[in-house]
Scaffold this motif. Structure first.
Motif, PDB file in Angstrom:
ATOM      1  N   GLU A  47       0.832  -1.209   0.000  1.00  0.00           N
ATOM      2  CA  GLU A  47       0.000   0.000   0.000  1.00  0.00           C
ATOM      3  C   GLU A  47       0.862   1.252   0.000  1.00  0.00           C
ATOM      4  O   GLU A  47       0.529   2.250  -0.630  1.00  0.00           O
ATOM      5  CB  GLU A  47      -0.958   0.003   1.186  1.00  0.00           C
ATOM      6  N   PHE A  48       1.978   1.216   0.707  1.00  0.00           N
ATOM      7  CA  PHE A  48       2.899   2.354   0.724  1.00  0.00           C
ATOM      8  C   PHE A  48       3.397   2.656  -0.688  1.00  0.00           C
ATOM      9  O   PHE A  48       3.379   3.798  -1.138  1.00  0.00           O
ATOM     10  CB  PHE A  48       4.079   2.071   1.656  1.00  0.00           C
ATOM     11  N   LEU A  49       3.834   1.614  -1.385  1.00  0.00           N
ATOM     12  CA  LEU A  49       4.349   1.832  -2.738  1.00  0.00           C
ATOM     13  C   LEU A  49       3.254   2.321  -3.685  1.00  0.00           C
ATOM     14  O   LEU A  49       3.499   3.154  -4.549  1.00  0.00           O
ATOM     15  CB  LEU A  49       4.993   0.550  -3.266  1.00  0.00           C
ATOM     16  N   LYS A  50       2.050   1.817  -3.495  1.00  0.00           N
ATOM     17  CA  LYS A  50       0.939   2.220  -4.366  1.00  0.00           C
ATOM     18  C   LYS A  50       0.521   3.670  -4.086  1.00  0.00           C
ATOM     19  O   LYS A  50       0.415   4.472  -5.003  1.00  0.00           O
ATOM     20  CB  LYS A  50      -0.250   1.280  -4.174  1.00  0.00           C
ATOM     21  N   PHE A  51       0.313   4.011  -2.815  1.00  0.00           N
ATOM     22  CA  PHE A  51      -0.176   5.347  -2.467  1.00  0.00           C
ATOM     23  C   PHE A  51       0.916   6.404  -2.494  1.00  0.00           C
ATOM     24  O   PHE A  51       0.740   7.481  -3.034  1.00  0.00           O
ATOM     25  CB  PHE A  51      -0.825   5.346  -1.076  1.00  0.00           C
ATOM     26  N   GLU A  55       3.460   3.430  -7.491  1.00  0.00           N
ATOM     27  CA  GLU A  55       4.039   2.314  -8.225  1.00  0.00           C
ATOM     28  C   GLU A  55       2.969   1.269  -8.519  1.00  0.00           C
ATOM     29  O   GLU A  55       2.105   1.006  -7.687  1.00  0.00           O
ATOM     30  CB  GLU A  55       5.164   1.653  -7.426  1.00  0.00           C
ATOM     31  N   THR A  56       3.027   0.688  -9.695  1.00  0.00           N
ATOM     32  CA  THR A  56       2.177  -0.441 -10.028  1.00  0.00           C
ATOM     33  C   THR A  56       2.947  -1.700  -9.670  1.00  0.00           C
ATOM     34  O   THR A  56       4.065  -1.905 -10.126  1.00  0.00           O
ATOM     35  CB  THR A  56       1.835  -0.445 -11.536  1.00  0.00           C
ATOM     36  N   LEU A  57       2.338  -2.521  -8.844  1.00  0.00           N
ATOM     37  CA  LEU A  57       3.046  -3.682  -8.318  1.00  0.00           C
ATOM     38  C   LEU A  57       2.564  -4.972  -8.967  1.00  0.00           C
ATOM     39  O   LEU A  57       1.379  -5.146  -9.217  1.00  0.00           O
ATOM     40  CB  LEU A  57       2.823  -3.788  -6.816  1.00  0.00           C
ATOM     41  N   ASN A  58       3.517  -5.836  -9.225  1.00  0.00           N
ATOM     42  CA  ASN A  58       3.229  -7.187  -9.668  1.00  0.00           C
ATOM     43  C   ASN A  58       4.280  -8.095  -9.021  1.00  0.00           C
ATOM     44  O   ASN A  58       5.139  -8.645  -9.708  1.00  0.00           O
ATOM     45  CB  ASN A  58       3.275  -7.268 -11.202  1.00  0.00           C
ATOM     46  N   PRO A  59       4.190  -8.226  -7.675  1.00  0.00           N
ATOM     47  CA  PRO A  59       5.242  -8.967  -6.972  1.00  0.00           C
ATOM     48  C   PRO A  59       5.164 -10.466  -7.224  1.00  0.00           C
ATOM     49  O   PRO A  59       4.094 -11.018  -7.469  1.00  0.00           O
ATOM     50  CB  PRO A  59       4.946  -8.663  -5.506  1.00  0.00           C
ATOM     51  N   THR A  60       6.318 -11.095  -7.153  1.00  0.00           N
ATOM     52  CA  THR A  60       6.385 -12.555  -7.233  1.00  0.00           C
ATOM     53  C   THR A  60       5.899 -13.127  -5.902  1.00  0.00           C
ATOM     54  O   THR A  60       5.780 -12.409  -4.907  1.00  0.00           O
ATOM     55  CB  THR A  60       7.832 -13.013  -7.486  1.00  0.00           C
ATOM     56  N   TRP A  61       5.655 -14.411  -5.867  1.00  0.00           N
ATOM     57  CA  TRP A  61       5.188 -15.046  -4.639  1.00  0.00           C
ATOM     58  C   TRP A  61       6.209 -14.893  -3.512  1.00  0.00           C
ATOM     59  O   TRP A  61       5.855 -14.706  -2.359  1.00  0.00           O
ATOM     60  CB  TRP A  61       4.851 -16.523  -4.869  1.00  0.00           C
TER      61      TRP A  61
END
Length: 167
Positions: A47-51, A55-61
């Motif tokens: 949420e920090f990175l998004k807000f 940043e648009t996130l697509n993290p790996t598992w």
């Protein structure tokens, strides 16, 4: 050795990057302090990175797994015995950190004192500072509870494997 420090009256406090560190110390080592006072510091990664950084996130598992070790909401129950007085400026984008922790704590039936500085961005409002200091002074009179009868504890790694008498 050089200073008389009452171990039962040590608080963890911080603002901005220090607020992030305060959230970390509070959820991982709640038995060391009589109170925590995080202000405007991030408490979790996605949420920090998004807000904050848009940043648009697509993290790996495995990134998600590592975030779980580091991020504070999964450890919220550890604040059961640690009075926490969070601070945010009403107009500060980093207010989301305390909002997220407030939600995580509510899921554990733990209330978060969240003082919000009116019409304030990334700074501590003078009226809020007075309220924070009053609350922490009152908590300091009681001090840290060394042996609580009940402990709530959560961990995702053996790095943070204890709280009070639970290990």
């Amino acid at each position: 050795k050089h200073y008389r420090i009452d171990d039962d009256r040590v608080a963890v406090r911080g603002f901005s990057m220090g607020g992030a560190g305060c959230w970390q110390m509070a959820v991982h080592y709640p038995d060391l302090f009589f109170a925590a006072n995080p202000g405007a510091g991030f408490s979790e990664t996605p949420e920090f990175l998004k807000f904050f950084q848009q940043e648009t996130l697509n993290p790996t598992w495995y990134e998600k797994r590592l975030w779980q070790w580091y991020d504070c909401p999964g450890y919220a129950t550890n604040l059961f015995n640690l009075p926490t007085v969070a601070y945010s400026g009403e107009l500060d984008i980093q207010k989301q950190a305390a909002d997220i922790m407030e939600t995580a704590l509510a899921e554990e039936d733990i209330s978060l004192v969240h003082i919000i500085g009116s019409q304030t961005k990334h700074a501590i409002h003078p009226d809020s500072l007075v309220e924070i200091e009053d609350r922490l002074s009152s908590l300091a009179k009681v001090g840290r509870e060394r042996l609580p009868r009940r402990v709530q504890f959560s961990t995702f790694t053996l790095k943070y494997n204890r709280s009070y008498w639970v290990e």
